[in-house]
Enzyme design. Structure first.
Site, short mmCIF file in Angstrom:
data_model
loop_
_atom_site.label_atom_id
_atom_site.label_comp_id
_atom_site.label_asym_id
_atom_site.label_seq_id
_atom_site.Cartn_x
_atom_site.Cartn_y
_atom_site.Cartn_z
N CYS A 9 27.95 -9.93 -5.57
CA CYS A 9 27.04 -10.42 -4.53
C CYS A 9 25.66 -10.81 -5.06
O CYS A 9 24.80 -11.23 -4.28
CB CYS A 9 26.90 -9.37 -3.43
SG CYS A 9 28.49 -8.91 -2.73
N GLU A 39 18.43 0.48 0.10
CA GLU A 39 17.47 -0.61 -0.07
C GLU A 39 16.11 -0.23 0.50
O GLU A 39 15.07 -0.54 -0.09
CB GLU A 39 17.98 -1.90 0.57
CG GLU A 39 17.05 -3.09 0.34
CD GLU A 39 17.63 -4.42 0.72
OE1 GLU A 39 17.02 -5.45 0.36
OE2 GLU A 39 18.69 -4.47 1.38
N HIS A 94 28.06 -11.84 5.41
CA HIS A 94 27.86 -11.60 3.98
C HIS A 94 28.73 -12.57 3.19
O HIS A 94 29.94 -12.38 3.06
CB HIS A 94 28.24 -10.16 3.65
CG HIS A 94 27.80 -9.71 2.29
ND1 HIS A 94 27.36 -10.58 1.31
CD2 HIS A 94 27.74 -8.46 1.72
CE1 HIS A 94 27.06 -9.90 0.21
NE2 HIS A 94 27.27 -8.62 0.44
N HIS A 117 18.57 -7.74 1.15
CA HIS A 117 20.02 -7.87 0.96
C HIS A 117 20.70 -7.49 2.27
O HIS A 117 21.61 -8.18 2.72
CB HIS A 117 20.47 -6.98 -0.20
CG HIS A 117 21.90 -7.16 -0.58
ND1 HIS A 117 22.42 -8.38 -0.95
CD2 HIS A 117 22.93 -6.28 -0.64
CE1 HIS A 117 23.71 -8.25 -1.24
NE2 HIS A 117 24.04 -6.98 -1.05
N LYS A 119 21.98 -11.65 7.02
CA LYS A 119 23.41 -11.39 7.17
C LYS A 119 23.77 -10.98 8.59
O LYS A 119 24.95 -11.02 8.97
CB LYS A 119 23.87 -10.34 6.16
CG LYS A 119 23.81 -10.79 4.71
CD LYS A 119 24.28 -9.70 3.76
CE LYS A 119 24.23 -10.16 2.30
NZ LYS A 119 22.86 -10.31 1.79
N PHE A 171 28.04 -4.93 -6.13
CA PHE A 171 28.92 -3.94 -6.73
C PHE A 171 28.77 -4.01 -8.26
O PHE A 171 28.52 -5.07 -8.83
CB PHE A 171 30.37 -4.22 -6.36
CG PHE A 171 30.78 -3.68 -5.01
CD1 PHE A 171 29.96 -2.87 -4.26
CD2 PHE A 171 32.04 -4.00 -4.50
CE1 PHE A 171 30.35 -2.37 -3.03
CE2 PHE A 171 32.44 -3.51 -3.27
CZ PHE A 171 31.60 -2.69 -2.53
#
Length: 401
Positions: free
Chosen positions: A161, A304, A330, A293, A325, A389
């Site tokens: 991502c 975050e 996403h 994010h 998002k 990830f």
């Protein structure tokens, strides 16, 4: 070190087939989610943010489409908008001075899914001869380069991502260092195949009631798709040719948590943000707005926010933080490019887009997330975050010109 201008932006998203349409959807906090068209009974009830009104034959002839997975279609369409906006002919630039760097987390996922179904489900003996070119991770970058006659460095970046943010950071570095003069960079993703949705479902982080970042009781992320591509060029060159400079890209930072393949770490996120600010030669006090994010999962949002607190300290509550998002879903490897495009529109329009569908404040997420309604604000410097990830973190800093 040269300055780097953003002179063009293009976008294909669940919100629309252009930057302007996508921005209006995000600004207005629209509900774009619906059951996936690729879904079956095993994924009933799961929502996705899907591109539903794109007719490929309006953009490509049938001979071209044979070689184009949707991930490449989205990238080429977005790149055409970006180049037209920039008013630049990339084929006229010395080949060694151009770049095309496109990030994608899954590559030609739709083609891969169909090929697997045909071989293993239908026991088919033959696949389409263009299966491999459609699947390859560099397909989107290759087709953009073909379409725009880019003969310089062309390649893909794949870091889950964070892919688009890393691609943009690499293009930014090449231009700033004088290695290139112009680059097309961004991200593209077409991940809404049945098998990919099932894979994400197995992680138990997909939401069945929408994407609600930072909201108490949030139930997870919603998968999206699309592409956002930008024209980056040397600032002095852009000025000399009279280009309309959308914004200036001034900083890029990245880090690796080296801790967990799936669990986020606040320290790693904070190091990427601090790296971007240091690269821009700015203090944290210079940031007016953060495009987060903000996936809508329990772990990511709280982590975050903890990372933002490490960077901004007591000032955090006074910095508006938005999560796009909540509207666009996403888009995995394209998400960082989506969010940079929305950050640029915030700079241009002097409007901060909301974190849509917000319900109740979560004590673990003590940020001003601009809940549910856009806000007028003449901000000048925006930090945009992308976390992936593998503990792969990236941050970009963009500034009003």
């Amino acid at each position: 070190m040269r300055r780097v201008a953003i002179t063009g932006a293009g976008m294909v998203s669940p919100g629309g087939l252009s930057v302007a349409e996508s921005w209006r959807a995000v600004r207005d906090g629209r509900w774009l989610l619906a059951p996936a068209s690729a879904g079956q009974e095993e994924t009933a009830g799961l929502m996705v943010a899907e591109i539903r009104d794109l007719d490929p034959e309006r953009h490509f002839d049938r001979r071209q489409l044979v070689a184009l997975d949707p991930v490449a279609q989205y990238a080429v369409i977005a790149a055409r908008e970006a180049v037209a906006m920039a008013g630049i002919a990339l084929g006229d630039i010395a080949p060694e001075r151009t770049r095309c760097i496109i990030g994608s987390g899954t590559g030609g996922e739709r083609t891969h899914d169909e090929a697997s179904r045909r071989v293993y489900g239908d026991k088919g003996q033959r696949l389409h001869p263009m299966t491999v070119p459609r699947i390859m991770q560099s397909g989107a970058a290759s087709h953009v380069a073909l379409d725009q006659a880019i003969r310089g460095g062309v390649y893909a970046v794949s870091s889950a991502c964070a892919s688009a943010a890393h691609a943009l950071g690499q293009a930014f570095a090449d231009i700033r260092a004088g290695i290139a003069d112009v680059a097309l960079a961004g991200g593209s993703e077409a991940c809404l195949s049945h098998s990919c949705i099932r894979g994400w479902q197995a992680l138990h982080i997909l939401s069945d009631d929408g994407c609600r970042p930072f909201s108490l009781g949030r139930r997870g992320l919603v998968l999206g798709e699309g592409a956002a591509i930008f024209v980056l060029e040397a600032y002095d060159q852009a000025v000399a040719r009279g280009a309309d400079i959308l914004a200036e890209l001034v900083g890029f930072g990245m880090s690796s948590d080296a801790g967990s393949i799936t669990a986020p770490h606040a320290d790693g996120m904070a190091r990427a943000m601090r790296g971007a600010l240091a690269d821009a030669r700015l203090s944290a006090d210079a940031v007016d707005h953060v495009n987060a994010h903000g996936t809508g999962t329990q772990a990511n949002d709280a982590t975050e926010c903890a990372a933002l607190a490490l960077v901004f300290g007591d000032r955090l509550g006074r910095i508006p933080v938005t999560a796009n998002k909540s509207v666009l879903g996403h888009a995995l490897g394209a998400s960082g490019a989506f969010e940079l495009a929305m950050a640029i529109m915030s700079l241009r329009e002097e409007v901060l887009s909301p974190t849509a569908h917000f319900q109740t404040a979560d004590p673990a997420c003590p940020v001003d997330c601009i809940p549910n309604a856009a806000r007028d604000a003449a901000v000048s410097t925006i930090l945009s975050n992308s976390f992936a990830f593998g503990g792969l973190n990236a941050a970009l800093v963009v500034r009003r010109v």
